[in-house]
Each structure stands twice: as structure tokens, then as C-alpha cells.
Design a protein around this motif. Structure first.
Motif, PDB file in Angstrom:
ATOM      1  N   ASP A   1       0.821  -1.207   0.000  1.00 40.92           N
ATOM      2  CA  ASP A   1       0.000   0.000   0.000  1.00 40.92           C
ATOM      3  C   ASP A   1       0.860   1.265   0.000  1.00 40.92           C
ATOM      4  OD1 ASP A   1      -2.645  -1.333   2.145  1.00 40.92           O
ATOM      5  OD2 ASP A   1      -2.326  -1.466  -0.018  1.00 40.92           O
ATOM      6  N   SER A   2       2.012   1.193   0.633  1.00 46.75           N
ATOM      7  CA  SER A   2       2.868   2.369   0.769  1.00 46.75           C
ATOM      8  C   SER A   2       3.438   2.859  -0.560  1.00 46.75           C
ATOM      9  CB  SER A   2       4.012   2.078   1.741  1.00 46.75           C
ATOM     10  OG  SER A   2       4.773   0.972   1.287  1.00 46.75           O
ATOM     11  N   VAL A   3       3.443   2.004  -1.573  1.00 48.22           N
ATOM     12  CA  VAL A   3       4.032   2.395  -2.855  1.00 48.22           C
ATOM     13  C   VAL A   3       3.020   2.362  -3.995  1.00 48.22           C
ATOM     14  CG1 VAL A   3       6.257   1.493  -2.086  1.00 48.22           C
ATOM     15  CG2 VAL A   3       4.812   0.100  -3.581  1.00 48.22           C
ATOM     16  N   LYS A   4       1.829   1.890  -3.724  1.00 48.05           N
ATOM     17  CA  LYS A   4       0.815   1.753  -4.768  1.00 48.05           C
ATOM     18  C   LYS A   4       0.534   3.108  -5.404  1.00 48.05           C
ATOM     19  CE  LYS A   4      -1.934  -1.449  -3.601  1.00 48.05           C
ATOM     20  NZ  LYS A   4      -3.022  -2.221  -2.943  1.00 48.05           N
ATOM     21  N   GLY A   5       0.523   3.134  -6.717  1.00 50.39           N
ATOM     22  CA  GLY A   5       0.296   4.376  -7.433  1.00 50.39           C
ATOM     23  C   GLY A   5       1.556   5.181  -7.708  1.00 50.39           C
ATOM     24  N   ARG A   6       2.655   4.827  -7.054  1.00 48.35           N
ATOM     25  CA  ARG A   6       3.933   5.529  -7.286  1.00 48.35           C
ATOM     26  C   ARG A   6       4.981   4.621  -7.925  1.00 48.35           C
ATOM     27  NH1 ARG A   6       6.886   7.199  -3.121  1.00 48.35           N
ATOM     28  NH2 ARG A   6       6.139   5.592  -1.667  1.00 48.35           N
ATOM     29  N   PHE A   7       4.966   3.361  -7.578  1.00 46.28           N
ATOM     30  CA  PHE A   7       5.953   2.404  -8.079  1.00 46.28           C
ATOM     31  C   PHE A   7       5.292   1.453  -9.081  1.00 46.28           C
ATOM     32  CE2 PHE A   7       9.018   2.304  -4.166  1.00 46.28           C
ATOM     33  CZ  PHE A   7       9.113   3.694  -4.220  1.00 46.28           C
ATOM     34  N   THR A   8       6.059   1.054 -10.075  1.00 46.83           N
ATOM     35  CA  THR A   8       5.564   0.110 -11.076  1.00 46.83           C
ATOM     36  C   THR A   8       6.614  -0.963 -11.335  1.00 46.83           C
ATOM     37  OG1 THR A   8       4.275   1.849 -12.160  1.00 46.83           O
ATOM     38  CG2 THR A   8       4.675  -0.160 -13.417  1.00 46.83           C
ATOM     39  N   ILE A   9       6.194  -2.204 -11.289  1.00 47.17           N
ATOM     40  CA  ILE A   9       7.080  -3.325 -11.601  1.00 47.17           C
ATOM     41  C   ILE A   9       6.759  -3.815 -13.004  1.00 47.17           C
ATOM     42  CG2 ILE A   9       7.698  -5.694 -11.011  1.00 47.17           C
ATOM     43  CD1 ILE A   9       7.141  -5.062  -8.127  1.00 47.17           C
ATOM     44  N   SER A  10       7.801  -4.082 -13.754  1.00 53.06           N
ATOM     45  CA  SER A  10       7.627  -4.652 -15.092  1.00 53.06           C
ATOM     46  C   SER A  10       8.752  -5.645 -15.337  1.00 53.06           C
ATOM     47  CB  SER A  10       7.633  -3.564 -16.161  1.00 53.06           C
ATOM     48  OG  SER A  10       8.863  -2.866 -16.154  1.00 53.06           O
ATOM     49  N   ARG A  11       8.614  -6.409 -16.416  1.00 55.06           N
ATOM     50  CA  ARG A  11       9.656  -7.404 -16.719  1.00 55.06           C
ATOM     51  C   ARG A  11       9.891  -7.487 -18.202  1.00 55.06           C
ATOM     52  NH1 ARG A  11       5.284  -9.578 -18.314  1.00 55.06           N
ATOM     53  NH2 ARG A  11       4.902 -11.760 -18.768  1.00 55.06           N
ATOM     54  N   ASP A  12      11.075  -7.937 -18.535  1.00 57.22           N
ATOM     55  CA  ASP A  12      11.450  -8.222 -19.919  1.00 57.22           C
ATOM     56  C   ASP A  12      11.927  -9.665 -19.914  1.00 57.22           C
ATOM     57  OD1 ASP A  12      12.752  -8.572 -22.374  1.00 57.22           O
ATOM     58  OD2 ASP A  12      13.310  -6.462 -22.474  1.00 57.22           O
ATOM     59  N   ASN A  13      11.045 -10.572 -20.343  1.00 56.16           N
ATOM     60  CA  ASN A  13      11.376 -11.990 -20.274  1.00 56.16           C
ATOM     61  C   ASN A  13      12.594 -12.325 -21.123  1.00 56.16           C
ATOM     62  OD1 ASN A  13       8.503 -11.609 -19.561  1.00 56.16           O
ATOM     63  ND2 ASN A  13       8.542 -13.815 -19.261  1.00 56.16           N
ATOM     64  N   ALA A  14      12.718 -11.669 -22.255  1.00 61.16           N
ATOM     65  CA  ALA A  14      13.842 -11.977 -23.147  1.00 61.16           C
ATOM     66  C   ALA A  14      15.175 -11.620 -22.515  1.00 61.16           C
ATOM     67  CB  ALA A  14      13.669 -11.234 -24.470  1.00 61.16           C
ATOM     68  N   LYS A  15      15.172 -10.614 -21.664  1.00 64.22           N
ATOM     69  CA  LYS A  15      16.408 -10.174 -21.008  1.00 64.22           C
ATOM     70  C   LYS A  15      16.519 -10.716 -19.587  1.00 64.22           C
ATOM     71  CE  LYS A  15      16.775  -5.830 -23.592  1.00 64.22           C
ATOM     72  NZ  LYS A  15      16.865  -4.345 -23.486  1.00 64.22           N
ATOM     73  N   ASN A  16      15.530 -11.507 -19.163  1.00 70.74           N
ATOM     74  CA  ASN A  16      15.517 -12.020 -17.787  1.00 70.74           C
ATOM     75  C   ASN A  16      15.703 -10.891 -16.782  1.00 70.74           C
ATOM     76  OD1 ASN A  16      15.073 -14.747 -18.373  1.00 70.74           O
ATOM     77  ND2 ASN A  16      17.247 -15.090 -18.753  1.00 70.74           N
ATOM     78  N   THR A  17      15.004  -9.810 -17.007  1.00 71.72           N
ATOM     79  CA  THR A  17      15.178  -8.607 -16.192  1.00 71.72           C
ATOM     80  C   THR A  17      13.832  -8.138 -15.668  1.00 71.72           C
ATOM     81  OG1 THR A  17      17.113  -7.936 -17.469  1.00 71.72           O
ATOM     82  CG2 THR A  17      16.022  -6.250 -16.167  1.00 71.72           C
ATOM     83  N   VAL A  18      13.832  -7.734 -14.408  1.00 71.93           N
ATOM     84  CA  VAL A  18      12.660  -7.104 -13.817  1.00 71.93           C
ATOM     85  C   VAL A  18      13.038  -5.696 -13.397  1.00 71.93           C
ATOM     86  CG1 VAL A  18      13.132  -7.977 -11.495  1.00 71.93           C
ATOM     87  CG2 VAL A  18      10.796  -7.387 -12.139  1.00 71.93           C
ATOM     88  N   TYR A  19      12.111  -4.782 -13.550  1.00 69.71           N
ATOM     89  CA  TYR A  19      12.364  -3.371 -13.273  1.00 69.71           C
ATOM     90  C   TYR A  19      11.452  -2.878 -12.152  1.00 69.71           C
ATOM     91  CZ  TYR A  19      14.410  -3.743 -17.933  1.00 69.71           C
ATOM     92  OH  TYR A  19      15.152  -4.134 -19.017  1.00 69.71           O
ATOM     93  N   LEU A  20      11.924  -1.891 -11.455  1.00 71.34           N
ATOM     94  CA  LEU A  20      11.103  -1.180 -10.484  1.00 71.34           C
ATOM     95  C   LEU A  20      11.215   0.301 -10.793  1.00 71.34           C
ATOM     96  CD1 LEU A  20       9.325  -1.279  -7.934  1.00 71.34           C
ATOM     97  CD2 LEU A  20      11.411  -0.938  -6.584  1.00 71.34           C
ATOM     98  N   GLN A  21      10.168   0.837 -11.392  1.00 76.01           N
ATOM     99  CA  GLN A  21      10.102   2.277 -11.676  1.00 76.01           C
ATOM    100  C   GLN A  21       9.517   2.966 -10.461  1.00 76.01           C
ATOM    101  OE1 GLN A  21      11.132   4.090 -14.452  1.00 76.01           O
ATOM    102  NE2 GLN A  21      10.641   5.856 -13.167  1.00 76.01           N
ATOM    103  N   MET A  22      10.269   3.874  -9.904  1.00 74.12           N
ATOM    104  CA  MET A  22       9.852   4.567  -8.689  1.00 74.12           C
ATOM    105  C   MET A  22       9.663   6.044  -9.001  1.00 74.12           C
ATOM    106  SD  MET A  22      12.339   2.691  -5.912  1.00 74.12           S
ATOM    107  CE  MET A  22      13.839   3.380  -6.602  1.00 74.12           C
ATOM    108  N   ASN A  23       8.449   6.504  -8.892  1.00 76.73           N
ATOM    109  CA  ASN A  23       8.120   7.909  -9.144  1.00 76.73           C
ATOM    110  C   ASN A  23       7.635   8.566  -7.867  1.00 76.73           C
ATOM    111  OD1 ASN A  23       8.648   7.494 -11.902  1.00 76.73           O
ATOM    112  ND2 ASN A  23       6.518   6.910 -12.306  1.00 76.73           N
ATOM    113  N   ASN A  24       7.662   9.890  -7.893  1.00 74.75           N
ATOM    114  CA  ASN A  24       7.209  10.660  -6.724  1.00 74.75           C
ATOM    115  C   ASN A  24       7.842  10.121  -5.435  1.00 74.75           C
ATOM    116  OD1 ASN A  24       5.807  12.571  -5.247  1.00 74.75           O
ATOM    117  ND2 ASN A  24       3.941  11.347  -5.119  1.00 74.75           N
TER     118      ASN A  24
END
Length: 118
Positions: free
Chosen positions: A62-85
Motif C-alpha cells: 500500500d505504501s508504494v501503490k500508485g507511485r511504483f511500477t514493476i515490469s519485466r522483460d522476459n527476453a532479457k531475464n530482467t525485472v524493473y522497479l520504476q519509482m516515481n514521486n
């Protein structure tokens, strides 16, 4: 075995953004879910968010909902954490984790420091 390496941490001002990356190597086919945790000085490690590797479903604290976004790139075996605000209370060491089943995390990265100044 799965190895996880995080990058992208650093210093940001309140209201700013950072993007963390976590590259997985080894037996990545065994991964079911990947997640981000964080640990601030003097506090317990806490869940930030997770993503199901195959379907892409995401879950957030709940503390990060709406500000942080997790995504992945399966081809690169990479997961991202975009942190805004970003807020000063987001200051912590951020860890990437991977699990072979939904209910536990078997592998952890070494962590990357995120510092948010007010």
C-alpha cells in the motif's frame, strides 16, 4: 541456482524518480515470481511489490501503490522497479528476490541503495 544482480540505485530528491533493474541468470526457467523488497536502517525488510513471471500480474504494498511500477522483460531475464514521486521514507536498500513457487523466495540479490533527500 539463480543469480540476481540489482542496479540503478542512487540519490534522488523528493518527488523525483529512479528505475531499478534486476538481471537474473542461471536456472531462470525455474522462476515463478520475482519481487522487490526494501530495508531501511533499523527496520525489518519489507515487501514492495512482485510480478508473476509468466502472466505479468503485479502486486504492491500500500505504501508504494500508485507511485511504483514493476515490469519485466522476459527476453532479457530482467525485472524493473520504476519509482516515481519518491519520498524520503523510501530511503532503503532495495533487494530483488525470485521464487520457484508462489509462497516463498529462494534467491536474493545483493541489494542497491536508494536515498531520497527532502
Amino acid at each position: 541456482q539463480v543469480q540476481l544482480v540489482e542496479s540503478g540505485g542512487g540519490l534522488a530528491q523528493a518527488g523525483g524518480s529512479l528505475r531499478l533493474s534486476c538481471v537474473a541468470s542461471g536456472r531462470t526457467s525455474s522462476m515463478v515470481r520475482m519481487a522487490w523488497f526494501r530495508q531501511a536502517p533499523g527496520r525489518q525488510r519489507e515487501f514492495v511489490g512482485s510480478i508473476i513471471w509468466s502472466g505479468g500480474n503485479t502486486y504492491y504494498a500500500d505504501s508504494v501503490k500508485g507511485r511504483f511500477t514493476i515490469s519485466r522483460d522476459n527476453a532479457k531475464n530482467t525485472v524493473y522497479l520504476q519509482m516515481n514521486n519518491l519520498k524520503p521514507e523510501d530511503t532503503a536498500v532495495y533487494y530483488c528476490a525470485a521464487g520457484r513457487i508462489i509462497t516463498q523466495y529462494d534467491y536474493w540479490g545483493q541489494g542497491t541503495q536508494v536515498t531520497v533527500s527532502s
